[in-house]
Write an enzyme that holds these catalytic residues in place. Structure first.
Site, mmCIF file in Angstrom:
data_model
loop_
_atom_site.group_PDB
_atom_site.id
_atom_site.type_symbol
_atom_site.label_atom_id
_atom_site.label_comp_id
_atom_site.label_asym_id
_atom_site.label_seq_id
_atom_site.Cartn_x
_atom_site.Cartn_y
_atom_site.Cartn_z
ATOM 1 N N ASP A 231 53.208 18.541 52.229
ATOM 2 C CA ASP A 231 52.493 18.037 53.563
ATOM 3 C C ASP A 231 52.853 16.746 53.466
ATOM 4 O O ASP A 231 52.515 16.054 52.215
ATOM 5 C CB ASP A 231 51.392 18.627 54.155
ATOM 6 C CG ASP A 231 51.390 18.354 55.364
ATOM 7 O OD1 ASP A 231 50.301 19.112 56.023
ATOM 8 O OD2 ASP A 231 51.842 17.767 56.206
HETATM 9 C C1 GLC Z 1 51.528 16.407 59.517
HETATM 10 C C2 GLC Z 1 51.480 18.146 59.339
HETATM 11 C C3 GLC Z 1 52.556 18.742 59.202
HETATM 12 C C4 GLC Z 1 54.133 18.189 59.617
HETATM 13 C C5 GLC Z 1 54.087 16.603 58.667
HETATM 14 C C6 GLC Z 1 55.249 15.806 59.121
HETATM 15 O O1 GLC Z 1 50.532 16.022 59.141
HETATM 16 O O2 GLC Z 1 50.283 18.606 59.002
HETATM 17 O O3 GLC Z 1 52.680 20.122 59.803
HETATM 18 O O4 GLC Z 1 55.125 18.907 59.231
HETATM 19 O O5 GLC Z 1 52.743 15.949 58.734
HETATM 20 O O6 GLC Z 1 54.658 15.471 60.413
#
Ligand code: GLC
Length: 750
Positions: A231
């Site tokens: 993430d």
């Molecule tokens: C965010 C989310 C994730 C997302 C990523 C990119 O914090 O937790 O679901 O795809 O970062 O935006």
């Protein structure tokens, strides 16, 4: 996908530094182009493409390119319709390809453990089987267009509070049977190109550096062959992450962590094979993305996608109640009769959630306009009735709306949560609708008995105060076409067929994790264990406002002739469904399974399959669903594997988790489970062996049952049951040794 060679670089022409570089992004949304390996673009999902042209962020703050905002998972999940979900996945793939996106970051399959979680709108359900089934359809649809999915957030990411540090402390069975199960189903049935590890820790170890999770389970047990991406900002220690099996750190760290990887290999602190594997998997992902770009795919037609969004939304609306008023149901509305459409959300709809999933829609249907378009020549009045930011004169706003309600034939009141009340990044403190909305509704109902309520919300609400209305539609969050879809359902152009995927509790205090949420000091205990959602309310026989799986129709359905058969695949359940009403409708036939007399703790019943069927008035259809054998298993913590118990299983064909329509039982042959008895087994466990009782009790220095009732008036066998065999050495005062006991156990088990 080429076999990965952990001993040597899959990309022999690259240096160690280049291979390390492949394992971290070039910037916020793209991977590095290194030697022959091309760059890829990843971006959010999951219910619309959020491609940012200029400034980049992971919270939906900076602008993104226009794209269709389909119903978020909280809405789309209520359709229970795998074909529809797959169609939406395909449409998202088409738009991803049109915008040059290779991997769309979704679907989110975390379980809705507590209704206060700010991100529940992005997830499908409180039930892992429904979540896994819908997400599998989504991934298959998306990836059929040559765009990769990113199954997220792996794993046990069920709160937003302290999400980048908090440890989800979960016992083995709930972790396997509830929180990992949907991930396993999607990995094994849809093969997502990537899995996104979550921010949080699981039982103390960050997901991003959790080798048990990312390598032993995901790859070793489930056979995942794609790439694990972090993430955004989830990597706490890049070197530890590479060692654990994380392949791609996002966003890129400007090369700083690449250097750490090289230094660690050179210092002998990190095995080069791990770097090679990560590089090979990222290279393979890039190759997949490039190949995907060559797949022929339809051009993006915004109008067609908006029509799909409207159909998907309409099939996701749940009719919670529709009681007759003066002998006639309030819904569907009759065109041509005066209508008062009240509530701020009627003119300014709430249709998606906040944070990384926030889409810049191609267009937005306004409920009031769409209702007017279907209302015929009737007068349709409107008043906001409240504001969502606390401004304005609440009493005056209310009075204005109530007057319109009194003057109309029917009132439709749009209520819900505003964007600032729930979002990625924070959790709610309660599950209440705002007071001014409840006050408006109470006064409207007082002057207008024919009142229908339409709800827009991402997280579950306490609906008790709203159930005073005779008609209640749950619109959850339905995407940019929500307005049109709700108008279609209100006027009966679409017969509502959605079903709740999350229980609506009577009180927050009744919910499973009430005392264990959101955690403290960076730990959250999953004290409810297996008993999440309806599993909890059923086990404790707690009343709910509306149960999991609930949803009404403008027609009615009857079930008959449930028949079961079993083979090595599982239980095949067949039931006849009949539309006994006066209009075509779609029924969601649910199959729940109970295991009477189970040797382990189990929920009373669990959803193990479902089917949807559309029937004209008076028509019948026989519905057959396979309830897979693997889905009937529990995780045995002693054998550390899935076990299907032998014996009788009870299958319910139901219209909701609390509306069984037909029941039948069937016997299954169980899996062999040999849990060897050891010195640490208890007398209670050993006594089940033939010949154990007399042998072992002879070693005990306790008074035995003289046959005329217990010597001490107590049941010695039950008293002794919890004594580990090993302890007989001390109780027998040296008359027996551990070697004697080991020989005895060996003899009893031979
Ligand atoms: C965010 C989310 C994730 C997302 C990523 C990119 O914090 O937790 O679901 O795809 O970062 O935006």
């Amino acid at each position: 996908m080429t076999a990965l060679d952990p001993t040597g670089p899959e990309t022999p022409e690259l240096s160690l530094a280049e291979r390390a570089a492949l394992g971290s992004g070039a910037d916020f949304w793209t991977t590095k182009a290194v030697g022959p390996v091309p760059a890829l673009t990843l971006t959010d999902g999951p219910h619309g493409v959020r491609l940012q042209a200029e400034d980049a962020d992971h919270l939906g703050i900076s602008a993104s390119r226009p794209a269709t905002c389909f119903p978020p998972a909280v809405g789309l999940g209520q359709s229970w319709d795998t074909e529809l979900v797959s169609e939406v996945g395909r449409a998202l793939g088409v738009e991803s390809r049109a915008l040059g996106v290779d991997v769309l970051l979704g679907p989110g399959v975390n379980i809705k453990r507590d209704p206060r979680c700010g991100r529940n709108f992005e997830y499908f359900s409180e039930d892992p089987q429904l979540t896994g089934t819908l997400a599998t359809a989504w991934v298959r649809g998306l990836q059929s267009t040559g765009v990769g999915a990113s199954l997220k957030h792996f794993a046990a990411n069920n709160t937003e509070y302290d999400r980048m540090r908090s440890s989800s402390d979960v016992a083995a069975r709930p972790l396997r049977e509830i929180y990992l199960r949907a991930f396993q189903q999607v990995v094994q049935q849809a093969q997502p190109w990537t899995v996104m590890c979550s921010y949080n820790r699981i039982n103390g170890t960050y997901a991003s550096e959790n080798r048990w999770l990312l390598t032993d389970v995901l790859r070793g047990e489930w056979g995942f062959d794609g790439a694990v991406v972090s993430d955004w900002g989830a990597v706490q220690d890049r070197v530890a992450s590479v060692a654990a099996g994380l392949d791609l750190e996002m966003p890129g760290a400007g090369g700083t962590t690449d250097a750490q990887v090289v230094a660690a290999v050179e210092a002998g602190e990190l095995d080069a094979a791990s770097v090679n594997l990560a590089a090979a998997r990222t290279a393979a992902l890039a190759a997949r993305g490039r190949a995907g770009r060559t797949l022929p795919v339809a051009p993006f037609d915004p109008a067609a996608h908006h029509a799909l969004a409207r159909r998907a939304a309409a099939n996701s609306v749940v009719l919670l109640k529709n009681d007759p008023v003066e002998g006639a149901p309030v819904l569907p509305l009759t065109a041509g009769r005066p209508l008062a459409v009240l509530g701020a959300f009627a003119a300014a709809p709430r249709y998606q959630g906040g944070g990384s999933s926030h889409v810049n829609p191609t267009q937005v249907d306004v409920p009031l306009d769409e209702i007017r378009a279907l209302a015929g020549n009737a007068e349709v009045t409107h008043a906001p009735g409240f504001t969502t930011d606390g401004t304005g004169d609440a009493a005056a706003l209310r009075a204005e709306a109530v007057a319109l309600a009194a003057a109309a034939d029917t009132a439709v009141v749009f209520l819900g949560l505003a964007a600032h009340q729930e979002s990625e990044g924070f959790d709610r403190e309660d599950i209440e609708l705002p007071r001014e909305q409840l006050e408006l509704l109470a006064e409207v109902i007082r002057v207008q008995p024919r009142t229908a309520v339409v709800l827009s919300h991402g997280g579950v609400l306490r609906l008790a105060p709203v159930t005073a209305a005779p008609a209640l539609l749950d619109g959850a969050l339905l995407g940019q076409a929500a307005g049109g879809a709700l108008a279609d359902v209100l006027f009966g152009r679409v017969n509502p067929s959605g079903r709740l995927t999350e229980t609506a509790p009577v009180r927050l205090q009744d919910t499973p994790a009430y005392l264990d949420f959101p955690g403290e000091h960076s730990h959250v205990a999953y004290g409810e264990g297996l008993f999440v959602g309806y599993r909890w309310y059923d086990a404790r026989d707690i009343e709910v406002s509306f149960p999991f799986g609930h949803g009404l129709s403008y027609t009615e359905f009857a079930y008959s002739d449930l028949e079961l058969s079993a083979d090595e695949e599982g239980i095949s359940a067949s039931v006849t469904v009949t539309n006994t009403g006066d209009r075509t409708g779609r029924e969601v036939v649910q199959f729940y399974v109970s295991k009477p007399g189970s040797a382990v703790v189990r929920p009373l019943r669990e959803l193990k399959g479902h089917a949807t069927v559309t029937l004209d008035a008076g028509a019948s259809e026989r519905v057959t669903v396979l309830l897979p054998r693997a889905g009937l298993a529990y995780w045995d913590t002693r054998a550390e594997r899935w076990i299907v118990e032998g014996g009788a299983y009870e299958v319910l064909a139901a219209a909701s988790s609390r509306d069984p329509r037909a029941t039948a039982s069937i016997e299954l042959v169980g899996d062999e489970l040999d849990v060897p008895l050891t010195l640490d087994s208890t007398l209670g466990e050993v006594m089940s062996l033939p010949g154990a009782a007399e042998t072992l009790t002879a070693l005990l220095p306790f008074p035995q049952d003289t046959g005329d009732g217990d010597a001490l008036g107590i049941d010695m066998a039950r008293m002794m049951a919890s004594i580990p065999v090993r302890r007989l050495v001390s109780f027998a005062g040296g008359a027996v040794t551990t070697a004697d006991l080991e020989e005895l156990l060996a003899r009893l088990q031979s």
